[in-house]
Scaffold this motif. Structure first.
Motif, PDB file in Angstrom:
ATOM      1  N   GLY A   1       0.696  -1.288   0.083  1.00 46.09           N
ATOM      2  CA  GLY A   1       0.093   0.113  -0.152  1.00 46.09           C
ATOM      3  C   GLY A   1       0.675   1.456  -0.013  1.00 46.09           C
ATOM      4  O   GLY A   1       0.317   2.433   0.340  1.00 46.09           O
ATOM      5  N   TYR A   2       2.294   1.252  -0.140  1.00 48.90           N
ATOM      6  CA  TYR A   2       3.067   2.388  -0.377  1.00 48.90           C
ATOM      7  C   TYR A   2       2.722   2.996  -1.704  1.00 48.90           C
ATOM      8  O   TYR A   2       3.044   2.239  -2.661  1.00 48.90           O
ATOM      9  N   GLY A   3       2.357   4.177  -1.848  1.00 46.23           N
ATOM     10  CA  GLY A   3       2.521   5.095  -3.299  1.00 46.23           C
ATOM     11  C   GLY A   3       3.661   5.514  -3.340  1.00 46.23           C
ATOM     12  O   GLY A   3       4.501   5.921  -2.416  1.00 46.23           O
ATOM     13  N   TYR A   4       3.874   6.006  -4.471  1.00 48.22           N
ATOM     14  CA  TYR A   4       5.302   6.470  -5.353  1.00 48.22           C
ATOM     15  C   TYR A   4       5.302   7.958  -4.960  1.00 48.22           C
ATOM     16  O   TYR A   4       4.405   8.702  -5.369  1.00 48.22           O
ATOM     17  N   VAL A   5       6.345   8.254  -4.353  1.00 46.80           N
ATOM     18  CA  VAL A   5       6.541   9.781  -4.249  1.00 46.80           C
ATOM     19  C   VAL A   5       8.160  10.009  -4.993  1.00 46.80           C
ATOM     20  O   VAL A   5       8.971   9.552  -4.892  1.00 46.80           O
ATOM     21  N   GLU A   6       8.021  11.226  -5.668  1.00 48.76           N
ATOM     22  CA  GLU A   6       9.192  11.812  -6.171  1.00 48.76           C
ATOM     23  C   GLU A   6       9.497  13.244  -5.763  1.00 48.76           C
ATOM     24  O   GLU A   6       8.364  14.016  -5.965  1.00 48.76           O
ATOM     25  N   THR A   7      10.537  13.467  -5.262  1.00 42.68           N
ATOM     26  CA  THR A   7      10.706  14.936  -4.777  1.00 42.68           C
ATOM     27  C   THR A   7      12.065  15.607  -5.641  1.00 42.68           C
ATOM     28  O   THR A   7      12.731  14.906  -6.018  1.00 42.68           O
ATOM     29  N   PRO A   8      12.220  16.949  -5.778  1.00 47.04           N
ATOM     30  CA  PRO A   8      13.530  17.295  -6.348  1.00 47.04           C
ATOM     31  C   PRO A   8      14.766  16.796  -5.634  1.00 47.04           C
ATOM     32  O   PRO A   8      14.997  16.257  -4.561  1.00 47.04           O
ATOM     33  N   GLY A   9      15.822  16.756  -6.373  1.00 44.64           N
ATOM     34  CA  GLY A   9      17.285  16.360  -6.032  1.00 44.64           C
ATOM     35  C   GLY A   9      17.612  17.500  -5.068  1.00 44.64           C
ATOM     36  O   GLY A   9      18.836  17.072  -4.313  1.00 44.64           O
TER      37      GLY A   9
ATOM     38  N   LYS B   1       1.442   6.529   3.418  1.00 46.78           N
ATOM     39  CA  LYS B   1       2.423   5.432   3.036  1.00 46.78           C
ATOM     40  C   LYS B   1       2.864   5.752   1.781  1.00 46.78           C
ATOM     41  O   LYS B   1       2.356   5.773   0.761  1.00 46.78           O
ATOM     42  N   LEU B   2       4.262   5.843   1.661  1.00 44.71           N
ATOM     43  CA  LEU B   2       4.948   6.298   0.561  1.00 44.71           C
ATOM     44  C   LEU B   2       6.562   5.722   0.213  1.00 44.71           C
ATOM     45  O   LEU B   2       7.071   5.518   1.221  1.00 44.71           O
ATOM     46  N   TRP B   3       6.565   5.322  -1.134  1.00 47.55           N
ATOM     47  CA  TRP B   3       7.788   4.773  -1.421  1.00 47.55           C
ATOM     48  C   TRP B   3       8.745   5.806  -2.143  1.00 47.55           C
ATOM     49  O   TRP B   3       8.088   6.386  -2.979  1.00 47.55           O
ATOM     50  N   TYR B   4       9.892   5.661  -2.331  1.00 46.43           N
ATOM     51  CA  TYR B   4      10.746   6.430  -3.512  1.00 46.43           C
ATOM     52  C   TYR B   4      11.959   5.669  -3.630  1.00 46.43           C
ATOM     53  O   TYR B   4      12.386   4.638  -3.004  1.00 46.43           O
ATOM     54  N   SER B   5      12.710   6.244  -4.734  1.00 49.58           N
ATOM     55  CA  SER B   5      13.790   5.602  -5.222  1.00 49.58           C
ATOM     56  C   SER B   5      14.654   6.831  -5.977  1.00 49.58           C
ATOM     57  O   SER B   5      14.076   7.476  -6.692  1.00 49.58           O
ATOM     58  N   GLY B   6      15.943   6.769  -5.554  1.00 46.95           N
ATOM     59  CA  GLY B   6      16.669   8.091  -6.228  1.00 46.95           C
ATOM     60  C   GLY B   6      18.039   8.178  -5.964  1.00 46.95           C
ATOM     61  O   GLY B   6      18.650   7.287  -5.120  1.00 46.95           O
ATOM     62  N   SER B   7      18.624   9.301  -6.090  1.00 43.19           N
ATOM     63  CA  SER B   7      20.225   9.518  -6.086  1.00 43.19           C
ATOM     64  C   SER B   7      20.157  10.396  -4.782  1.00 43.19           C
ATOM     65  O   SER B   7      19.498  11.335  -4.574  1.00 43.19           O
ATOM     66  N   TYR B   8      21.361  10.095  -4.038  1.00 47.80           N
ATOM     67  CA  TYR B   8      21.519  10.910  -2.641  1.00 47.80           C
ATOM     68  C   TYR B   8      23.022  11.530  -2.792  1.00 47.80           C
ATOM     69  O   TYR B   8      23.561  10.608  -3.529  1.00 47.80           O
ATOM     70  N   TYR B   9      23.315  12.545  -2.167  1.00 47.60           N
ATOM     71  CA  TYR B   9      24.853  12.862  -2.201  1.00 47.60           C
ATOM     72  C   TYR B   9      25.278  13.374  -1.047  1.00 47.60           C
ATOM     73  O   TYR B   9      24.378  13.910  -0.171  1.00 47.60           O
ATOM     74  N   ARG B  10      26.625  12.726  -0.604  1.00 48.66           N
ATOM     75  CA  ARG B  10      27.052  13.127   0.745  1.00 48.66           C
ATOM     76  C   ARG B  10      28.628  13.350   0.334  1.00 48.66           C
ATOM     77  O   ARG B  10      29.205  12.258  -0.259  1.00 48.66           O
ATOM     78  N   TYR B  11      29.212  14.298   0.800  1.00 46.35           N
ATOM     79  CA  TYR B  11      30.713  14.580   0.647  1.00 46.35           C
ATOM     80  C   TYR B  11      31.477  13.852   1.600  1.00 46.35           C
ATOM     81  O   TYR B  11      31.642  14.225   2.744  1.00 46.35           O
ATOM     82  N   GLU B  12      31.387  12.427   1.405  1.00 47.18           N
ATOM     83  CA  GLU B  12      32.200  11.588   2.236  1.00 47.18           C
ATOM     84  C   GLU B  12      33.367  11.176   1.759  1.00 47.18           C
ATOM     85  O   GLU B  12      33.822  11.373   0.518  1.00 47.18           O
ATOM     86  N   ARG B  13      34.273  10.462   2.392  1.00 45.99           N
ATOM     87  CA  ARG B  13      35.876  10.064   2.187  1.00 45.99           C
ATOM     88  C   ARG B  13      35.228   8.705   1.476  1.00 45.99           C
ATOM     89  O   ARG B  13      34.793   7.791   2.198  1.00 45.99           O
ATOM     90  N   PRO B  14      35.500   8.622  -0.104  1.00 43.21           N
ATOM     91  CA  PRO B  14      35.123   7.596  -0.609  1.00 43.21           C
ATOM     92  C   PRO B  14      35.854   6.342  -0.332  1.00 43.21           C
ATOM     93  O   PRO B  14      37.212   6.478  -0.094  1.00 43.21           O
TER      94      PRO B  14
END
Ligand code: HAM
Length: 419
Positions: free
Chosen positions: A36-44, A105-118
């Motif tokens: 029952g989770y619906g798709y949500v997309e938000t800005p990057g 109930k929401l689900w999402y899929s996408g890119s995330y950004y963290r300036y970590e030590r790779p």
């Protein structure tokens, strides 16, 4: 190679490996969608304040790892380091919580950004699939989410993961614990920066990986002893529901997450084949986040699973996903007239829903058949002048090697059901 390379801490997803990533994203999302989770997309990117207030001013994510910038128009933005604050912001802005249908109930899929030590498993650009249940305090929801993540990993064939579970208490009992912990930590022999952390975010000190710090932490007060009755009862119910569902977990009272918004239930999925970046997913309850970002009280719970690390976990376990070939039929024309006819046939097949590809360019039979094999197609359609004169094409079963002539007019019908 061009002059340019993918930026440090990032990598490209290219065929054929990219198909695995896509399949992992779909496999993680599938149980949530079915629940029952619906798709949500938000800005990057979002207003930087959303993350400062939501994720927490004192977290590494906000102080060290955020890609924050000012636009030419003077807006202070940040690339999203995580999804929960954005999804809650979007739900509030869209008034989903006022629909009278809680939880949202929401689900999402996408890119995330963290300036970590790779390093392996830790990137500056990574992918998550997440699920959030907004606006309801019910231990069954916490359990549901953990069960869905467990189901997702199992459906992929992963077995060597463990679920770590803890409760971080609530606005009533956590401050009492915090005081007690600060009292204990102030008496230890620690460096300047860690001493500063004691004052801002003492729970994070428990997470310090350095042996000389860990050694001193034996005997530190544990949150479990400070949980109020309501938090204790809530946690017991989550545990009982997981046990009843046959989901095995480990109580880990040292589990503190790197984001400030958590209350009560917190959990992490760790995989034992990944070395130091072992968390493949994590989440928990965040009952105060809505108010922290200026919304009404909306107790909520959710998780995000890392796609990159899940793929590494599959590799570590030696699990090869059974991915169907993208192409079912591969057309190989011999000669100009055959090109035109087969190209037309390929278009017809595609319109009929059959995945079909074509040997482009002036290639010989051998090279074209090689491409047909490489495509993974079950069937090859081969035709030369003679076949066309007879009104047929040769249909070759790539598995058995058998070949037969099929009337041009019947090809699409014959292959419509082919896989
Ligand atoms: P998180 O633990 O920060 O939680 O991230 C979730 C997962 O994203 C991690 O377990 C890991 O697999 C993956 N991940 C995080 N950082 C990196 C990185 N630098 N490189 C590769 N993978 C990474 C959250 O983000 C919360 N928003 C989860 C949540 C949802 N809590 C409540 N709802």
């Amino acid at each position: 190679m061009s002059t340019f390379k993918a930026p440090k801490g990032t990598y490209d997803l290219l065929p054929p490996d990219s198909a695995v990533y896509l399949a992992v994203r779909e496999a993680i999302a599938a149980p949530a969608r079915a629940a029952g989770y619906g798709y949500v997309e938000t800005p990057g990117f979002e207003n930087v304040e959303l993350f400062a207030r939501g994720v927490g001013e004192s977290t590494d994510i906000v102080t060290k790892e955020m890609y924050a910038f000012e636009t030419k128009g003077g807006d202070k933005l940040a690339l999203r380091p995580e999804g929960t604050a954005s999804v809650l912001r979007a739900a509030l802005e869209g008034n989903l919580h006022k629909s009278g249908n809680l939880p949202v109930k929401l689900w999402y899929s996408g890119s995330y950004y963290r300036y970590e030590r790779p390093q392996k498993g830790r990137y500056r650009h990574f992918s998550q699939v997440g699920a959030e249940a907004i606006g309801m305090e019910d231990p069954a929801l916490d359990a549901e989410l953990i069960i869905l993540a467990d189901q997702a990993y199992r459906s992929l064939g992963l077995r060597k993961f463990r679920i770590l579970l803890n409760s971080l208490g609530d606005a009533e009992c956590r401050p009492v614990y915090r005081d007690a912990l600060q009292g204990f930590l102030r008496g230890l022999d620690l460096d300047e920066e860690t001493r500063r952390r004691i004052e801002i975010n003492p729970l994070r000190v428990l997470d310090d990986k350095r042996p000389e710090v860990q050694k001193q932490l034996t005997g530190a007060p544990v949150l479990r002893d400070y949980l109020c009755d309501a938090c204790k009862a809530y946690h017991e119910e989550v545990r009982a529901l997981l046990t009843a569902a046959g989901v095995v977990y480990e109580d880990d009272e040292r589990l503190v997450r790197g984001l400030d918004y958590y209350t009560r239930t917190t959990f992490e999925f760790v995989h034992d084949g990944l070395g130091s970046q072992s968390a493949v997913g994590g989440g928990g309850r965040y009952d105060g986040l809505s108010e922290m970002i200026g919304g009404p009280a909306l107790p909520s719970v959710g998780w995000a699973l890392g796609v990159d690390r899940t793929v590494l976990a599959l590799e570590a376990e030696g699990v090869a996903l059974d991915l169907p070939a993208a192409t079912s039929v591969y057309a190989v024309p011999l000669g100009e007239e055959a090109r035109r006819t087969l190209f037309g046939l390929v278009t017809e097949l595609r319109r009929a829903g059959v995945a079909a590809d074509f040997a482009y360019g002036a290639r010989g039979l051998k090279g074209a058949m090689k491409s047909a094999h490489r495509s993974g197609a079950r069937y090859a359609l081969v035709a030369g002048e003679r076949d066309l004169a007879d009104g047929v094409v040769q249909l070759k079963d790539m598995e058995s090697g058998e070949q037969q002539a099929v009337a041009l007019a019947e090809v699409v019908d014959r292959l419509r059901t082919a896989r």
